[in-house]
Write a protein that holds these residues in place. Structure first.
Motif, mmCIF file in Angstrom:
data_model
loop_
_atom_site.group_PDB
_atom_site.id
_atom_site.type_symbol
_atom_site.label_atom_id
_atom_site.label_comp_id
_atom_site.label_asym_id
_atom_site.label_seq_id
_atom_site.Cartn_x
_atom_site.Cartn_y
_atom_site.Cartn_z
ATOM 1 N N ALA B 212 -22.598 22.293 -14.467
ATOM 2 C CA ALA B 212 -23.488 23.444 -14.293
ATOM 3 C C ALA B 212 -23.615 23.845 -12.826
ATOM 4 O O ALA B 212 -24.339 24.784 -12.495
ATOM 5 C CB ALA B 212 -24.860 23.118 -14.876
ATOM 6 N N GLY B 213 -22.943 23.105 -11.950
ATOM 7 C CA GLY B 213 -22.954 23.489 -10.541
ATOM 8 C C GLY B 213 -24.007 22.802 -9.701
ATOM 9 O O GLY B 213 -24.285 23.212 -8.569
ATOM 10 N N VAL B 214 -24.607 21.738 -10.251
ATOM 11 C CA VAL B 214 -25.580 20.971 -9.471
ATOM 12 C C VAL B 214 -24.841 20.087 -8.462
ATOM 13 O O VAL B 214 -23.825 19.472 -8.802
ATOM 14 C CB VAL B 214 -26.443 20.081 -10.398
ATOM 15 N N ASP B 215 -25.333 20.069 -7.246
ATOM 16 C CA ASP B 215 -24.830 19.136 -6.234
ATOM 17 C C ASP B 215 -25.559 17.811 -6.480
ATOM 18 O O ASP B 215 -26.628 17.567 -5.934
ATOM 19 C CB ASP B 215 -25.128 19.707 -4.843
ATOM 20 N N LEU B 216 -24.973 16.989 -7.353
ATOM 21 C CA LEU B 216 -25.640 15.759 -7.804
ATOM 22 C C LEU B 216 -25.228 14.587 -6.930
ATOM 23 O O LEU B 216 -24.049 14.299 -6.769
ATOM 24 C CB LEU B 216 -25.273 15.479 -9.267
ATOM 25 N N ARG B 217 -26.213 13.914 -6.367
ATOM 26 C CA ARG B 217 -25.934 12.754 -5.519
ATOM 27 C C ARG B 217 -26.674 11.544 -6.078
ATOM 28 O O ARG B 217 -27.900 11.491 -6.040
ATOM 29 C CB ARG B 217 -26.412 13.027 -4.094
ATOM 30 N N CYS B 218 -25.901 10.600 -6.610
ATOM 31 C CA CYS B 218 -26.499 9.416 -7.217
ATOM 32 C C CYS B 218 -26.375 8.220 -6.278
ATOM 33 O O CYS B 218 -25.553 8.213 -5.370
ATOM 34 C CB CYS B 218 -25.838 9.120 -8.559
#
Lengths: 78, 467
Positions: B212-218
């Motif tokens: 969905a275009g989230v800049d996800l940082r785990c």
């Protein structure tokens, strides 16, 4: 008018979205979004939607603060 | 109908008793309705710290942020008139158990014959106070929170930072993307929803966010929020040394139980909630159950026979309704007529166009098996197992199967399930580790918390489940 949908109960049959599209809309294939306080002019449509819900997930309080179940015998299940 | 054998005092309580409900949200309202439904004709007082009459919270992170429903338009319908005196905008500040009296923030006091506590939870704020006060830093719990966040999102910030990818954080990130806003999500765990649903499902959630275009940082924590000279949020510093320029940060680090007002009351109340028996009667700190103080909703923790009689605290909409109905019934019933609150935990979340639903206690699961559908299509049903039985299930866009799995959980059916599934499963029917993080580490993800066996437990740290 006020309403709430028990989304634990809801299984996405979408009958409400057909019968009262201004108050209930499907979001994706299965998730339901509803307007908790739709315009009173939608009263009849919302009541039909509540009655048509196969899992009786919709609770409605009618215009004037009278719970739908007390006024007309409609489903007031939650 | 009252049986003739009831003693006079109970009859009198039902006719002219004084009941006070502290907490005027979903649980409080449903309890009030149930009391009247069951024939309570005495005085009923509803105390709420928010100035609003009871409203529905789940839409705040969905319909409201998506601009479909105004934040102040989620008031809950009444099932029936409750004929209560409403004390809204006034918090309860103290409880005198011996005198049966509640103290309020405006200095007034309320005497009761029966008390119901439904004070719920509040959003855990950003721990650095000065940073939390920066213009652009939000939490989302109340309708006022939602109104402010909605207004700011509508102004079109260049980038939004969501701190914590539990259900609330993920839903907020979803709403932001749907509105075309750039979003960075920082999650301490290995994936979104990992504390609530484990790593296998968490990977699906991660893929949904990235697609969905989230800049996800785990595996990342936010180490600091920085403002400009005017006190407006400018950027966030992350634990990997990087910096993200953001105008809005939404702190989604879970919830804190509203029990501080009970600190010296002698009730078994602490950071994990107020311990009560399965009949919703509160324990005092000695572990003795009270008979005039009841608890329901998010702030309650009660033993559940399906889950080893551990105390469960559940931040679930359905738990608030079911607990309130049981508590209200029991408040005005003789002991033989009381009912247990043994609701099977259930919740839902809508995010990134997918309807996620769960039943049971997933974090108790050691293993998981996808029984129907497929993870890659994001349409599946998976069951969680613990000690050879089905303990929980989750569906992504397959809600109609969930009732079947609830039935398996409630009769402790064997895990892995022994039925042939409706799909051909190319991978066979082999469970894999569910991938929950070490439960001794605090996590903001789960909305179901197993909180041990002691009613007077005041510890804030988790007891590892699998130590």
């Amino acid at each position: 008018m006020r309403l709430v949908v028990d989304l634990n109960r809801c299984q996405g049959y979408a009958q409400c979205a057909f019968l009262a599209p201004d108050a209930f809309t499907m979001h994706g294939d299965e998730a339901l979004m509803f307007d908790s306080q739709p315009d009173d002019r939608q009263w009849e449509a919302v009541l039909r939607a509540a009655e048509a819900c196969p899992v009786k997930a919709i609770t409605v309080e009618g215009p004037g603060g009278v719970p739908a179940g007390e006024r007309s015998g409609a489903s007031g299940v939650a | 109908m009252l049986p003739v054998s009831l003693d006079g005092s109970l009859e009198r309580l039902r006719r002219e008793g004084r009941i006070v409900i502290v907490g005027a949200s979903l649980a409080g309202l449903r309890a009030a309705e149930t009391l009247r439904e069951e024939g309570f004709t005495g005085t009923l007082t509803m105390v709420g710290d928010e100035p609003h009459e009871p409203y529905d919270r789940p839409p705040l992170s969905k319909q409201v942020l998506l601009d479909r429903v105004p934040a102040d338009h989620t008031k809950l319908p009444r099932r029936r008139p409750v004929d209560a005196e409403w004390r809204l905008g006034v918090a309860a500040t103290g409880l005198d158990l011996a005198a049966r009296r509640v103290r309020l923030a405006d200095g007034s006091e309320l005497d009761y014959d029966r008390l119901l506590i439904t004070t719920g939870v509040r959003a855990r704020p950003w721990p650095q106070e000065l940073e939390a006060e920066l213009d652009g830093v939000f939490v989302l719990r109340t309708s006022d929170d939602a109104a402010q966040l909605h207004r700011r999102l509508s102004a079109g910030p260049r980038r939004v930072l969501v701190i914590g990818a539990g259900f609330a954080g993920s839903e907020i990130a979803s709403a932001c993307r749907e509105r075309g806003l750039d979003v960075t999500v920082a999650e301490r765990g290995a994936a979104p929803l990992v504390g609530a649903l484990g790593g296998v499902v968490g990977e699906v959630a991660a893929a949904m966010q990235r697609e969905a275009g989230v800049d996800l940082r785990c595996g990342i924590t936010v180490t600091g929020l920085e403002g400009d000279a005017a006190g407006r949020l400018r950027c966030a510093h992350l634990s990997d040394g990087s910096k993200v320029e953001v105008e809005v940060a939404v702190v989604c680090l879970g919830a804190t139980r509203n029990t501080e007002w009970l600190a010296d009351s002698g009730l078994g109340a602490g950071p994990r909630g107020i311990a009560c028996d399965a009949g919703c009667r509160a324990f005092d700190v000695r572990g003795i159950v009270t008979d005039d103080v009841f608890v329901a909703g998010d702030v309650a923790r009660s033993p559940h026979p399906l889950f080893g009689y551990q105390f469960l605290s559940l931040e679930h909409w359905g738990n608030a309704v079911a607990g309130a109905e049981v508590a209200a019934h029991n408040m005005i019933s003789a002991s033989a007529d009381r009912r247990p609150h043994i609701w099977t935990p259930s919740f839902w979340s809508a995010q990134f166009g997918v309807n996620i639903k769960s039943v049971g206690v997933p974090p108790m699961g050691d293993e998981i098996i996808v029984t129907q559908g497929s993870l890659s299509e994001r349409r599946f049903t998976a069951a969680y197992g613990h000690h050879g039985r089905v303990i929980a299930a989750v569906t992504f866009d397959q809600a109609k199967w969930l009732g079947f799995y609830q039935h398996l959980i409630e009769r402790a059916a064997p895990f892995p399930p022994d039925f042939p599934t409706v799909d051909r499963r190319p991978e066979g029917r082999h469970p894999v580790p569910a991938g929950f993080p070490d439960p001794s580490l605090p996590s903001h993800g789960p909305t179901v918390t197993l909180s041990g066996h002691s009613p007077s437990d005041r510890r804030i740290s988790f007891t590892p489940l699998r130590a």
